[in-house]
Design a protein around this motif. Structure first.
Motif, PDB file in Angstrom:
ATOM      1  N   VAL A 149       0.838  -1.193   0.000  1.00  0.00           N
ATOM      2  CA  VAL A 149       0.000   0.000   0.000  1.00  0.00           C
ATOM      3  C   VAL A 149       0.875   1.246   0.000  1.00  0.00           C
ATOM      4  CG1 VAL A 149      -1.724   1.314   1.279  1.00  0.00           C
ATOM      5  CG2 VAL A 149      -1.906  -1.173   1.144  1.00  0.00           C
ATOM      6  N   ARG A 150       1.898   1.271   0.859  1.00  0.00           N
ATOM      7  CA  ARG A 150       2.791   2.420   0.920  1.00  0.00           C
ATOM      8  C   ARG A 150       3.457   2.655  -0.424  1.00  0.00           C
ATOM      9  NH1 ARG A 150       8.185   3.667   2.216  1.00  0.00           N
ATOM     10  NH2 ARG A 150       8.499   2.027   0.690  1.00  0.00           N
ATOM     11  N   ARG A 205       5.408   8.218  21.145  1.00  0.00           N
ATOM     12  CA  ARG A 205       3.989   8.204  20.810  1.00  0.00           C
ATOM     13  C   ARG A 205       3.795   7.964  19.314  1.00  0.00           C
ATOM     14  NH1 ARG A 205       1.163   9.682  25.084  1.00  0.00           N
ATOM     15  NH2 ARG A 205       2.091  11.058  26.649  1.00  0.00           N
ATOM     16  N   LEU A 206       2.627   7.446  18.997  1.00  0.00           N
ATOM     17  CA  LEU A 206       2.256   7.337  17.596  1.00  0.00           C
ATOM     18  C   LEU A 206       1.909   8.724  17.068  1.00  0.00           C
ATOM     19  CD1 LEU A 206      -0.009   4.150  17.656  1.00  0.00           C
ATOM     20  CD2 LEU A 206       2.377   4.322  16.970  1.00  0.00           C
ATOM     21  N   PRO A 207       2.002   8.932  15.773  1.00  0.00           N
ATOM     22  CA  PRO A 207       1.673  10.252  15.209  1.00  0.00           C
ATOM     23  C   PRO A 207       0.270  10.695  15.609  1.00  0.00           C
ATOM     24  CG  PRO A 207       2.683   8.850  13.554  1.00  0.00           C
ATOM     25  CD  PRO A 207       2.443   7.988  14.746  1.00  0.00           C
ATOM     26  N   CYS A 245       2.025   1.000  11.724  1.00  0.00           N
ATOM     27  CA  CYS A 245       1.697   2.414  11.651  1.00  0.00           C
ATOM     28  C   CYS A 245       2.943   3.183  11.235  1.00  0.00           C
ATOM     29  CB  CYS A 245       1.203   2.897  13.006  1.00  0.00           C
ATOM     30  SG  CYS A 245       0.855   4.658  13.072  1.00  0.00           S
ATOM     31  N   GLU A 246       2.850   3.958  10.159  1.00  0.00           N
ATOM     32  CA  GLU A 246       4.012   4.691   9.658  1.00  0.00           C
ATOM     33  C   GLU A 246       3.615   6.042   9.091  1.00  0.00           C
ATOM     34  OE1 GLU A 246       6.740   2.857   7.101  1.00  0.00           O
ATOM     35  OE2 GLU A 246       6.750   0.936   8.136  1.00  0.00           O
ATOM     36  N   VAL A 247       4.567   6.958   9.108  1.00  0.00           N
ATOM     37  CA  VAL A 247       4.455   8.228   8.396  1.00  0.00           C
ATOM     38  C   VAL A 247       5.519   8.224   7.315  1.00  0.00           C
ATOM     39  CG1 VAL A 247       4.707  10.723   8.528  1.00  0.00           C
ATOM     40  CG2 VAL A 247       3.580   9.484  10.381  1.00  0.00           C
ATOM     41  N   GLU A 288       3.339  14.567   0.834  1.00  0.00           N
ATOM     42  CA  GLU A 288       3.427  13.705   1.991  1.00  0.00           C
ATOM     43  C   GLU A 288       2.264  12.736   1.983  1.00  0.00           C
ATOM     44  OE1 GLU A 288       4.024  15.584   5.653  1.00  0.00           O
ATOM     45  OE2 GLU A 288       5.572  16.937   4.926  1.00  0.00           O
ATOM     46  N   CYS A 289       2.545  11.553   2.458  1.00  0.00           N
ATOM     47  CA  CYS A 289       1.486  10.560   2.601  1.00  0.00           C
ATOM     48  C   CYS A 289       1.850   9.651   3.741  1.00  0.00           C
ATOM     49  CB  CYS A 289       1.299   9.737   1.325  1.00  0.00           C
ATOM     50  SG  CYS A 289       2.619   8.561   1.025  1.00  0.00           S
ATOM     51  N   THR A 290       0.912   8.866   4.131  1.00  0.00           N
ATOM     52  CA  THR A 290       1.199   7.859   5.142  1.00  0.00           C
ATOM     53  C   THR A 290       0.966   6.514   4.528  1.00  0.00           C
ATOM     54  OG1 THR A 290      -1.071   7.903   5.930  1.00  0.00           O
ATOM     55  CG2 THR A 290       0.473   9.378   7.021  1.00  0.00           C
TER      56      THR A 290
END
Length: 460
Positions: A5-6, A84-86, A109-111, A128-130
């Motif tokens: 997906v990324r 912490r998570l974003p 979970c990623e940025v 930018e995307c996640t």
């Protein structure tokens, strides 16, 4: 699948031109995570891999042992003292009550920041995307063109002469050269292709890496002010906004996809192996009922009608059972997901994969269209949550928890996720895990994300 997906979205974003009102300033908060949300596996781990807990939990060896305890079933969530998570996104999980050796939910979970690649037709601009990370080579990105006449396919044509362009005044165009394609539809297509490519990769690697079984997948991508929720399976997502519940996915089961499954069985009866019928009846038909009339429905019907029972109607129905007990070919209760390429009907050579789709349903939510408050959230959960808790109960728990904390307290969303898992698991009693109302609690793996939609306050 998480990396697919990324990669697909990153490839697409690399070629998108600037979108008015949809580019985040450099000094604004980071975008939210793209959990692909939890994936619920239906088989053993890959030969060399094995199940593992999300890296962002940062569990110690002692905590990992507690997380794997099927008897105690300790709820795991990120600690306050750790990263912490974003967007202060909350997360919690718990292992099953013993139905499988491992916690088969896998969360990520990623940025991700993607810079648009340069080309003669595209000016460089940061995007930018996640999404999810996985090493993967990507072809050149797609660049949208503001001039619809400059089609890529036309660059190889010879230049038009003056005679070619002169048309009679009464001449009318016979067809349109190009359909309007929005950025949103390109992102949806990239996500859909990511799921399909992952399914193909699982098929290729099922022998070399000893990959067996399959999984459901729920992926969330934030991009250019919009949230894309892609679901293939029985995990689900909802948005809670000012007390209103907005479904962002639906379960894919034999009942919800009855007509699609029946239509495939009707078109390709050889897939039924001369053992099943694509028709549905209220109950199993007995041989003594041949020639009698009975209610039925086929792929074109929402209601029921009568037909006279024939010999073929005595076969086992393609879809049998009701609710959570409904099964495709008496085998599987989920109709979309990844893998399961070798799944067969018990004691037969009838493959079930043709009836299982890897293509997700993608729903889009535009964050820029609403003024969100800190109590507005996106909740993602595996079936372990939704099997025992409905949408309204989830919303009530989240609202109750958030009201007990200051709006700027970053811990509130983690506590909300923790409480959802805790209440869905229940308390261990003599008769098993029980909810507060003494109904049976969830004995399945449970994974939950609670993503705030109004905290940062700036999506553009």
């Amino acid at each position: 699948m998480l990396g697919r997906v990324r990669t697909a979205v990153a490839q697409l974003v690399g070629g998108l031109g600037p979108t008015p009102g949809a580019q985040r300033p450099r000094d604004s908060p980071a975008p939210p995570p793209a959990p692909p949300g939890p994936s619920a596996c239906r088989g053993p781990p890959a030969g060399g891999g094995g199940f593992s807990r999300p890296a962002f939990l940062q569990l110690s060896s002692e905590e990992l042992q507690r997380a794997d305890d099927h008897a105690g079933r300790a709820v795991q969530s990120p600690r306050e003292t750790r990263r912490r998570l974003p967007w202060s996104t909350g997360y919690a999980e718990v292992i099953n009550a013993g139905k499988s050796q491992h916690n088969e939910d896998q969360a990520c979970c990623e940025v991700v920041v993607v810079d648009r690649r340069c080309s003669p037709r595209c000016n460089p601009a940061p995007k930018e995307c996640t999404g999810e990370a996985e090493g993967d080579s990507s072809p050149a990105p797609l660049c949208l063109q503001s001039d619809s006449r400059a089609l890529p396919a036309e660059r190889n044509r010879a230049p038009l002469t003056q005679a070619d362009v002169e048309l009679p005044n009464d001449a009318l165009p016979r067809f349109h050269l190009e359909k309007a394609v929005s950025h949103e539809s390109l992102v949806i297509g990239a996500i859909e292709n990511a799921f399909k490519r992952m399914d193909e990769q699982i098929e290729r690697e099922r022998t070399t890496r000893l990959v067996a079984g399959g999984c459901c997948a729920l992926a969330v991508v934030y991009l250019l002010g919009k949230v894309y929720v892609a679901n293939a399976g029985d995990s689900r997502a909802i948005i809670i906004r000012n007390g209103e519940i907005i479904p962002m996915s639906r379960e894919f089961t034999p009942e919800t996809e009855r007509q699609r499954l029946q239509f495939l069985g009707f078109l390709r009866p050889e897939l039924l192996g001369n053992e099943f019928t694509h028709l549905e009846f209220p109950r199993r038909i007995q041989h003594k009922e041949l020639g009698k009339k009975m209610l039925y429905r086929d792929q074109n019907m929402d209601g029921w009608a009568y037909k006279r029972i024939e010999e073929d109607d005595l076969k086992f129905p393609l879809i049998y059972g009701e609710g959570k007990k409904a099964r495709v070919m008496a085998t599987i209760g989920v109709t979309r997901g990844l893998g399961d390429h070798d799944l067969k009907v018990y004691n037969s050579d009838i493959h079930i994969k043709p009836f299982l789709s890897c293509v997700p349903e993608v729903r889009v939510y535009d964050l820029t269209q609403y003024e969100h408050c800190p109590d507005d959230v996106l909740v993602l959960g595996t079936d372990g949550l939704w099997d025992v808790t409905n949408d309204r109960e989830v919303a009530d728990v989240v609202t109750e928890v958030l009201m007990g904390y200051e709006p700027n307290d970053p811990c509130r969303y983690t506590v909300a996720a923790y409480e959802l898992v805790l209440r869905s698991r229940g308390v261990l009693k003599e008769r098993g895990w029980r909810l507060a109302n003494d109904k049976l609690g969830s004995g399945d793996d449970i994974s939950v994300f609670v993503v705030p939609l109004g905290g940062p306050g700036n999506y553009t």
